[in-house]
Design a protein around this motif. Structure first.
Motif, PDB file in Angstrom:
ATOM      1  N   ASN A 318       0.816  -1.207   0.003  1.00  0.00           N
ATOM      2  CA  ASN A 318       0.006   0.110   0.097  1.00  0.00           C
ATOM      3  C   ASN A 318       0.929   1.270   0.019  1.00  0.00           C
ATOM      4  N   TRP A 319       1.979   1.233   0.766  1.00  0.00           N
ATOM      5  CA  TRP A 319       2.769   2.438   0.835  1.00  0.00           C
ATOM      6  C   TRP A 319       3.581   2.557  -0.423  1.00  0.00           C
ATOM      7  N   LEU A 320       4.207   1.575  -1.130  1.00  0.00           N
ATOM      8  CA  LEU A 320       4.693   1.608  -2.171  1.00  0.00           C
ATOM      9  C   LEU A 320       4.024   2.153  -3.662  1.00  0.00           C
ATOM     10  N   VAL A 321       2.731   1.711  -3.308  1.00  0.00           N
ATOM     11  CA  VAL A 321       1.618   2.156  -4.414  1.00  0.00           C
ATOM     12  C   VAL A 321       1.416   3.735  -4.355  1.00  0.00           C
ATOM     13  N   LYS A 322       0.922   3.990  -3.314  1.00  0.00           N
ATOM     14  CA  LYS A 322       0.801   5.404  -2.794  1.00  0.00           C
ATOM     15  C   LYS A 322       1.794   6.343  -2.931  1.00  0.00           C
ATOM     16  N   MET A 323       3.114   6.038  -3.047  1.00  0.00           N
ATOM     17  CA  MET A 323       4.144   6.763  -3.348  1.00  0.00           C
ATOM     18  C   MET A 323       4.613   6.705  -4.702  1.00  0.00           C
ATOM     19  N   ARG A 324       3.893   5.976  -5.411  1.00  0.00           N
ATOM     20  CA  ARG A 324       4.244   5.965  -6.987  1.00  0.00           C
ATOM     21  C   ARG A 324       5.545   5.421  -7.250  1.00  0.00           C
ATOM     22  N   ILE A 325       6.122   4.615  -6.103  1.00  0.00           N
ATOM     23  CA  ILE A 325       7.501   3.898  -6.526  1.00  0.00           C
ATOM     24  C   ILE A 325       7.622   3.191  -7.823  1.00  0.00           C
ATOM     25  N   GLY A 379       4.304 -14.534   1.127  1.00  0.00           N
ATOM     26  CA  GLY A 379       4.067 -13.151   1.219  1.00  0.00           C
ATOM     27  C   GLY A 379       5.250 -12.414   0.009  1.00  0.00           C
ATOM     28  N   TYR A 380       6.326 -12.905   0.110  1.00  0.00           N
ATOM     29  CA  TYR A 380       7.324 -12.389  -0.929  1.00  0.00           C
ATOM     30  C   TYR A 380       6.805 -12.687  -2.572  1.00  0.00           C
ATOM     31  N   ARG A 381       6.329 -13.887  -2.760  1.00  0.00           N
ATOM     32  CA  ARG A 381       5.875 -14.092  -4.108  1.00  0.00           C
ATOM     33  C   ARG A 381       4.617 -13.206  -4.315  1.00  0.00           C
ATOM     34  N   TRP A 382       3.634 -13.167  -3.147  1.00  0.00           N
ATOM     35  CA  TRP A 382       2.361 -12.216  -3.388  1.00  0.00           C
ATOM     36  C   TRP A 382       2.675 -10.804  -3.601  1.00  0.00           C
ATOM     37  N   MET A 383       3.678 -10.265  -2.971  1.00  0.00           N
ATOM     38  CA  MET A 383       4.436  -8.968  -3.246  1.00  0.00           C
ATOM     39  C   MET A 383       4.691  -8.446  -4.636  1.00  0.00           C
ATOM     40  N   TYR A 384       5.500  -9.314  -5.371  1.00  0.00           N
ATOM     41  CA  TYR A 384       5.825  -9.170  -6.741  1.00  0.00           C
ATOM     42  C   TYR A 384       4.675  -9.184  -7.743  1.00  0.00           C
ATOM     43  N   ARG A 385       3.643 -10.230  -7.488  1.00  0.00           N
ATOM     44  CA  ARG A 385       2.745 -10.400  -8.387  1.00  0.00           C
ATOM     45  C   ARG A 385       1.578  -9.213  -8.075  1.00  0.00           C
ATOM     46  N   ARG A 386       1.497  -8.528  -7.096  1.00  0.00           N
ATOM     47  CA  ARG A 386       0.611  -7.677  -6.914  1.00  0.00           C
ATOM     48  C   ARG A 386       1.027  -6.282  -7.335  1.00  0.00           C
ATOM     49  N   PHE A 387       2.501  -5.997  -6.954  1.00  0.00           N
ATOM     50  CA  PHE A 387       3.212  -4.812  -7.322  1.00  0.00           C
ATOM     51  C   PHE A 387       3.108  -4.565  -8.809  1.00  0.00           C
ATOM     52  N   TYR A 388       3.416  -5.768  -9.490  1.00  0.00           N
ATOM     53  CA  TYR A 388       3.564  -5.576 -10.974  1.00  0.00           C
ATOM     54  C   TYR A 388       2.282  -6.090 -11.711  1.00  0.00           C
ATOM     55  N   SER A 389       1.012  -5.966 -10.703  1.00  0.00           N
ATOM     56  CA  SER A 389      -0.221  -6.253 -11.604  1.00  0.00           C
ATOM     57  C   SER A 389      -0.722  -4.929 -12.556  1.00  0.00           C
ATOM     58  N   PHE A 390      -1.532  -5.311 -13.342  1.00  0.00           N
ATOM     59  CA  PHE A 390      -1.747  -4.269 -14.289  1.00  0.00           C
ATOM     60  C   PHE A 390      -2.253  -2.981 -13.527  1.00  0.00           C
ATOM     61  N   LYS A 391      -3.385  -3.340 -12.621  1.00  0.00           N
ATOM     62  CA  LYS A 391      -4.032  -2.457 -11.625  1.00  0.00           C
ATOM     63  C   LYS A 391      -2.955  -1.546 -11.070  1.00  0.00           C
ATOM     64  N   ASN A 392      -1.702  -2.060 -10.393  1.00  0.00           N
ATOM     65  CA  ASN A 392      -1.038  -1.370  -9.676  1.00  0.00           C
ATOM     66  C   ASN A 392      -0.012  -0.476 -10.607  1.00  0.00           C
ATOM     67  N   ILE A 393       0.458  -1.107 -11.598  1.00  0.00           N
ATOM     68  CA  ILE A 393       1.190  -0.397 -12.491  1.00  0.00           C
ATOM     69  C   ILE A 393       0.572   0.667 -13.032  1.00  0.00           C
ATOM     70  N   TYR A 394      -0.755   0.701 -13.240  1.00  0.00           N
ATOM     71  CA  TYR A 394      -1.644   1.798 -13.603  1.00  0.00           C
ATOM     72  C   TYR A 394      -1.512   2.876 -12.440  1.00  0.00           C
ATOM     73  N   ARG A 395      -1.935   2.450 -11.435  1.00  0.00           N
ATOM     74  CA  ARG A 395      -1.783   3.088 -10.335  1.00  0.00           C
ATOM     75  C   ARG A 395      -0.558   3.864  -9.754  1.00  0.00           C
ATOM     76  N   ARG A 396       0.562   3.325 -10.415  1.00  0.00           N
ATOM     77  CA  ARG A 396       1.990   3.911  -9.813  1.00  0.00           C
ATOM     78  C   ARG A 396       2.440   4.720 -11.090  1.00  0.00           C
ATOM     79  N   TYR A 397       1.718   4.993 -12.058  1.00  0.00           N
ATOM     80  CA  TYR A 397       2.099   5.601 -13.346  1.00  0.00           C
ATOM     81  C   TYR A 397       2.627   6.938 -12.944  1.00  0.00           C
ATOM     82  N   PRO A 398       3.881   7.341 -13.513  1.00  0.00           N
ATOM     83  CA  PRO A 398       4.431   8.521 -13.055  1.00  0.00           C
ATOM     84  C   PRO A 398       3.823   9.640 -13.547  1.00  0.00           C
TER      85      PRO A 398
END
Length: 444
Positions: A318-325, A379-398
């Motif tokens: 949630n923090w990574l996505v919020k900060m658009r890392i 949890g480690y595997r889940w993190m990669y899948r969710r961080f690089y999901s289409f939804k979160n790629i869109y949410r982190r768009y610079p």
């Protein structure tokens, strides 16, 4: 003599493709090649990019070793030693844990090779190879040899434009190799760094220092020289970069487009347990300061620290996505032998797996404190899948337009569709693909 230099094949993590293992050539082998006296024939083999032929007919074998490839290095050494060929090993794991490596090779090199490599060759030629060559005392930055850049097969690697301005790190985080007894922190003369950049003949540079701002005054002097060169570059820094806004300004002015940063955790308690001086309460200001200067962030996060629990993964995401890392490099805490963390965990009986091929930050080799090993791995595997999901790629768009092309190339081409991109390299050379990515991203 005929000398064979070998980089053993690395162990892929679940999310890795050939894009990772063929990211860049081995600077260690290229440096040894440059150090080899005239009159000797040298063959370099990087198993990540080519097959090893045991029938090269060599007189001496040199192997560079990181921890997880030690089992493979042992197997290689066994074959050559049975044939009567002496095998010398060096590299970061040999330097930090020499007692574990010594029984498996004819000789080991502890510390830098610059002042001992020619002696090793001469001793091997005369049949008088010593078991240990150690050179960690009073080694100076101006003694660091440049790699033999002219010997790189540029078609085999995604990027070959790698430069080192320093070795080691002044920090002693207990999970890091830099907490080991034989590690040094040294800076190269800036003129040598500039010379290497010019030798590469490209505007796109990847600095591979453990900590590019280990000596902020030195970094400032280097950046002042880079102003004249019209570069596009990236590097790894600590969160302490926030303390030096003038450096951040210079980074932006000189063409920095991406910084790898060891956030490691958003849990202050977890960081304290590994001697990490990050200030979690300053993270958001740091991200804002970097993004405001048009620089992307590759966040390094470590999971499994004492203080982490099963809720850590979602809170971190949630923090990574919020900060658009823009990009994430995630790790399972791995206690490397020779480090303070390993010694502490072994004394507590928490090390449960001793197969070093598993020590690549993608496996749980110890007993976590506040979750099970399976929960940590999942949890480690889940993190990669969710961080690089289409939804979160869109949410982190610079928000910064200049970041969008490299962002999409990495998130989609390297991570989301990395296996497809890797398959393309069977038809298009890896080096061509790397140049194309740089051209699209930065118009160079």
């Amino acid at each position: 003599m005929r000398i064979l230099l070998i980089q053993p094949k690395m162990n892929k993590r679940p999310m890795d493709t050939d894009l990772k293992i063929r990211m860049s050539p081995s600077l260690a082998l290229l440096t040894l090649l440059n150090l080899t006296p005239d009159g000797h024939e040298v063959i370099m083999v990087n198993e990540n990019a080519e097959e090893l032929d045991y029938d090269y007919g060599t007189d001496l074998v040199g192997i560079t070793i990181t921890l997880d490839v030690l089992p493979r290095a042992k197997n290689i050494a066994d074959v050559f030693r049975k044939r009567g060929v002496p095998v010398v090993a060096g590299g970061i794991h040999v330097t930090c844990c020499p007692e574990d490596c010594l029984p498996h090779f004819d000789a080991i090199c502890i510390g830098p090779a610059e002042r001992v490599w020619s002696r090793i060759i001469n001793d091997a030629k005369g049949g008088k190879l010593c078991m240990v060559y150690c050179d960690t005392k009073d080694f100076r930055g101006d003694e660091i040899a440049s790699p033999a850049y002219n010997c790189i097969d540029r078609q085999k690697y995604l990027y070959t434009n790698i430069v080192l301005s320093s070795r080691g790190c002044p920090n002693k985080c207990s999970f890091c190799y830099n907490s080991c007894k034989n590690r040094l922190y040294i800076r190269r003369p800036i003129s040598d760094v500039i010379k290497d950049i010019k030798t590469l003949g490209t505007r796109h540079i990847l600095f591979i220092d453990d900590n590019f701002i280990g000596d902020y005054q030195y970094t400032g002097e280097l950046l002042n020289e880079l102003q004249k060169m019209n570069l596009v570059w990236s590097a790894a820094v600590t969160t302490r970069v926030l303390d030096y806004p003038e450096l951040l300004d210079l980074m932006s002015m000189t063409g920095c487009r991406s910084l790898f940063i060891g956030f490691e955790s958003i849990n202050a308690e977890s960081l304290e347990n590994v001697n990490k001086d990050n200030k979690v309460e300053r993270y958001e200001a740091l991200v804002e300061a970097i993004h405001n200067r048009g620089i992307m962030i590759n966040a390094s996060m470590v999971f499994g620290l004492d203080g982490d629990d099963v809720g850590t993964f979602e809170r971190t995401l949630n923090w990574l996505v919020k900060m658009r890392i823009e990009t994430l490099t995630s790790h399972i805490l791995t206690p490397y032998p020779g480090t303070e963390l390993y010694n502490r965990m072994e004394s507590a009986g928490r090390i449960v797996i001793y197969d070093l091929s598993k020590y690549n930050t993608a496996n749980v080799v110890f007993t976590p404190k506040d979750m099970t090993a399976q929960e940590l791995f999942n949890g480690y595997r889940w993190m990669y899948r969710r961080f690089y999901s289409f939804k979160n790629i869109y949410r982190r768009y610079p928000k910064n337009k200049t970041q969008r092309k490299p962002y999409l190339i990495f998130n989609l081409g390297y991570r989301k569709f990395g296996r497809l991109t890797s398959a393309i390299t069977h038809f298009i050379p890896m080096g061509v693909l790397g140049k194309l990515a740089a051209r699209i991203s930065y118009k160079i």
